[in-house]
Design an enzyme around this catalytic site. Sequence first.
Site, PDB file in Angstrom:
ATOM      1  N   GLY B  35     -13.532  -5.624   2.777  1.00 34.16           N
ATOM      2  CA  GLY B  35     -13.570  -4.221   3.190  1.00 34.16           C
ATOM      3  C   GLY B  35     -14.873  -3.592   2.762  1.00 34.16           C
ATOM      4  O   GLY B  35     -14.948  -2.925   1.732  1.00 34.16           O
ATOM      5  N   ALA B  38     -17.027   2.502   3.027  1.00 33.22           N
ATOM      6  CA  ALA B  38     -17.581   3.557   2.170  1.00 33.22           C
ATOM      7  C   ALA B  38     -17.508   3.183   0.689  1.00 33.22           C
ATOM      8  O   ALA B  38     -18.418   3.492  -0.075  1.00 33.22           O
ATOM      9  CB  ALA B  38     -16.821   4.865   2.421  1.00 33.22           C
ATOM     10  N   LYS B 224      -5.878  10.222 -10.102  1.00 35.42           N
ATOM     11  CA  LYS B 224      -6.590  10.296  -8.830  1.00 35.42           C
ATOM     12  C   LYS B 224      -5.707  10.891  -7.731  1.00 35.42           C
ATOM     13  O   LYS B 224      -6.185  11.594  -6.841  1.00 35.42           O
ATOM     14  CB  LYS B 224      -7.103   8.917  -8.410  1.00 35.42           C
ATOM     15  CG  LYS B 224      -8.053   9.070  -7.227  1.00 35.42           C
ATOM     16  CD  LYS B 224      -8.757   7.840  -6.795  1.00 35.42           C
ATOM     17  CE  LYS B 224      -9.657   8.209  -5.615  1.00 35.42           C
ATOM     18  NZ  LYS B 224     -10.047   7.062  -4.826  1.00 35.42           N
ATOM     19  N   ASN B 228      -6.137  13.218  -4.414  1.00 35.77           N
ATOM     20  CA  ASN B 228      -5.897  12.667  -3.077  1.00 35.77           C
ATOM     21  C   ASN B 228      -4.717  13.308  -2.361  1.00 35.77           C
ATOM     22  O   ASN B 228      -4.776  13.539  -1.156  1.00 35.77           O
ATOM     23  CB  ASN B 228      -5.662  11.153  -3.167  1.00 35.77           C
ATOM     24  CG  ASN B 228      -6.962  10.375  -3.130  1.00 35.77           C
ATOM     25  OD1 ASN B 228      -7.987  10.883  -2.693  1.00 35.77           O
ATOM     26  ND2 ASN B 228      -6.929   9.149  -3.613  1.00 35.77           N
ATOM     27  N   ASN B 232      -6.552  15.057   0.576  1.00 40.97           N
ATOM     28  CA  ASN B 232      -6.431  14.217   1.764  1.00 40.97           C
ATOM     29  C   ASN B 232      -5.397  14.831   2.703  1.00 40.97           C
ATOM     30  O   ASN B 232      -5.619  14.949   3.905  1.00 40.97           O
ATOM     31  CB  ASN B 232      -6.000  12.797   1.386  1.00 40.97           C
ATOM     32  CG  ASN B 232      -7.173  11.905   1.018  1.00 40.97           C
ATOM     33  OD1 ASN B 232      -7.845  11.366   1.881  1.00 40.97           O
ATOM     34  ND2 ASN B 232      -7.433  11.762  -0.261  1.00 40.97           N
ATOM     35  N   GLU B 306      -3.545   6.482   5.508  1.00 43.71           N
ATOM     36  CA  GLU B 306      -2.916   5.829   4.355  1.00 43.71           C
ATOM     37  C   GLU B 306      -1.762   6.679   3.795  1.00 43.71           C
ATOM     38  O   GLU B 306      -1.726   6.985   2.601  1.00 43.71           O
ATOM     39  CB  GLU B 306      -3.962   5.565   3.274  1.00 43.71           C
ATOM     40  CG  GLU B 306      -5.058   4.599   3.728  1.00 43.71           C
ATOM     41  CD  GLU B 306      -6.030   4.251   2.609  1.00 43.71           C
ATOM     42  OE1 GLU B 306      -6.097   3.067   2.235  1.00 43.71           O
ATOM     43  OE2 GLU B 306      -6.713   5.164   2.123  1.00 43.71           O
TER      44      GLU B 306
END
Lengths: 361, 361
Positions: B35, B38, B224, B228, B232, B306
Amino acid sequence: MDKVRPPFLEGACPLRLKVSLKLERINQLRYGIIGSGAVGGLYGGLLAHGGHEVHFLLNSDFEHVQRHGLRVDSPKGDFVLESPAIYQNVREMPRCDVVILAMKSTRNHLLGELLPPVISPGGVVLNLQNGLDVEADCVDALTGVDYVGVMGGCCFLCSNKIGPGHIRHLDYGRIIFGAYQASGGNDDGESRRGEIGRQIVADMTTSKIDAKWTDDLAAARWRKLMWNIPFNGLSVVLNASTDAIMGSAPAKALSDRLIREVHAGAAACGVTVDPESIRQTMEHTETMVPYDSSMRLDFLAGRPMEVAAIFANPLAAVARAESSEKSEALGTPATMPSVAMLCQELQFLDSQPRGTSKTSD
Amino acid sequence: MDKVRPPFLEGACPLRLKVSLKLERINQLRYGIIGSGAVGGLYGGLLAHGGHEVHFLLNSDFEHVQRHGLRVDSPKGDFVLESPAIYQNVREMPRCDVVILAMKSTRNHLLGELLPPVISPGGVVLNLQNGLDVEADCVDALTGVDYVGVMGGCCFLCSNKIGPGHIRHLDYGRIIFGAYQASGGNDDGESRRGEIGRQIVADMTTSKIDAKWTDDLAAARWRKLMWNIPFNGLSVVLNASTDAIMGSAPAKALSDRLIREVHAGAAACGVTVDPESIRQTMEHTETMVPYDSSMRLDFLAGRPMEVAAIFANPLAAVARAESSEKSEALGTPATMPSVAMLCQELQFLDSQPRGTSKTSD
């Protein structure tokens, strides 16, 4: 009460109408429609088509309707009012016994200009706007004015304005209305309100409108919020029509949760809504034709959304009720956390630029 | 440990590299990047630029990188890897000591094909994917394979792939990693994992990566998620970048509520996160450069989001923890009602058609 259809709206010009009307006013209610869109255009159109005296305030559609009339497509039968009594300014309108307020509540800051010139001393405002406590805006706007009082009404219908002076009525159509608890108006209002209420039901019924009087307007308002809060809100946030929402397991589960919160919010405010209506709301939405809610249409067209009336006012009412129970400061109501979150999402979306703003009746 | 930069990745062709590498393997970790977008492209690029042996699995970008190299724009200094060791198939790759997994977790159904051929018997997987319990997918995919274990890492960075083989690193960059509690791998894994962990920190540090080992991976993961989950999620549902969200009172208040719920969700799972991190997360987001979250980029590009890793897995973990406390059936976790609602909204959006789907590394 004369139930024979008066001939005065059939093919006559507005000016001749007004002269002939004065002779018949005693037994007839004169209707004024403020906001001749999907709701006001439909109900006003049906009343006029049913032979009643109806005066429409128009904005951007005025010239189109002057030339082509007001067109209504409906499962109850399509029709065109060739020469309805239309106005661009409330000061040109005759004073009306029933002022039906059906413009978007996002423009309620204009009510102080719009309502006083058009209401008659024996008249009422019938507020058909979405949401909760929108009647209070009328009471405020009519402070010091001689009138009978403010009623509120809930319309359970799928109707859109699909072009200038062109209403498409898709499904349903019931209107339930009653007196607003803090009604405003003059002292002998209560009996007069009941009298006018009965006559409005009779006028609407003969005009093919499924109208019903209620002694519990608050219950009707909350009952309607059980649809408007989940489906207006989610249709904007999820950018989806009702059939897409009901066809998705997570979105359907979220709708169900929101409906239950609104039902509980009503109870927190001391308003009893039949618990069976939870299941009914889901079922009706599942079986109705795919529908873009009014809030989604506003959003897509770049118009302000009725977030205050449909979301912030009910949240504030529940917060006040919870606060008086627990004597706590106002905050997010514990009864409606998902509704509060949806409100915040909509407030954000309403505040963001979304292309050219359009005006609409 | 030899910290002198080995010459083997400078301008040599991949085939010659592999021969010379075998002589140096004893003290050097061989990295494989699954992968190379980014995150994987940035960290793999920095490691290679720092002189370490790095093998990149590429998908749609293979031919572009073969011709033009891998380009990284970063506040730490821009550079281009002219001839990185790149592959289109894991079976062509050498077995690696550290397999850095940085593809989107929406493709984790492919791990059974991707991981076994590339991991060495003394090697570890370092899973840098977003979300919670994504390491479990690696453990499952490596059942019966001889390897040391699975580590997880959290990257606190703003980085986007802005074109084929072109990474733009905008801000931040810290990576915190540690052993996954249900690590998998062979019996003597624990000491070997610690040894490899220390060497990865050393390799990354000399490659200008702000790397840190943690003995509490779960706390880092939840820490985190505190960014997120709100940013997100809301960036997709509200169609907004972080600066627009933080610039709106209702959206900012909602972000704050979501962060607090995630913090409480961690606690429900027995994971302690410094409560000061609630304020820090809001402050960092307020001061960071306007940023489109990875989930929003996926959404706008029509790629799957995701939602499982970032939302459904944490919700399931909290529901399990709450259920074992109260011995109740699993449902919406009481600790994270707003997170559950945001998850439902995203699940709906993820299920709807959004134009042509694109693939990406």
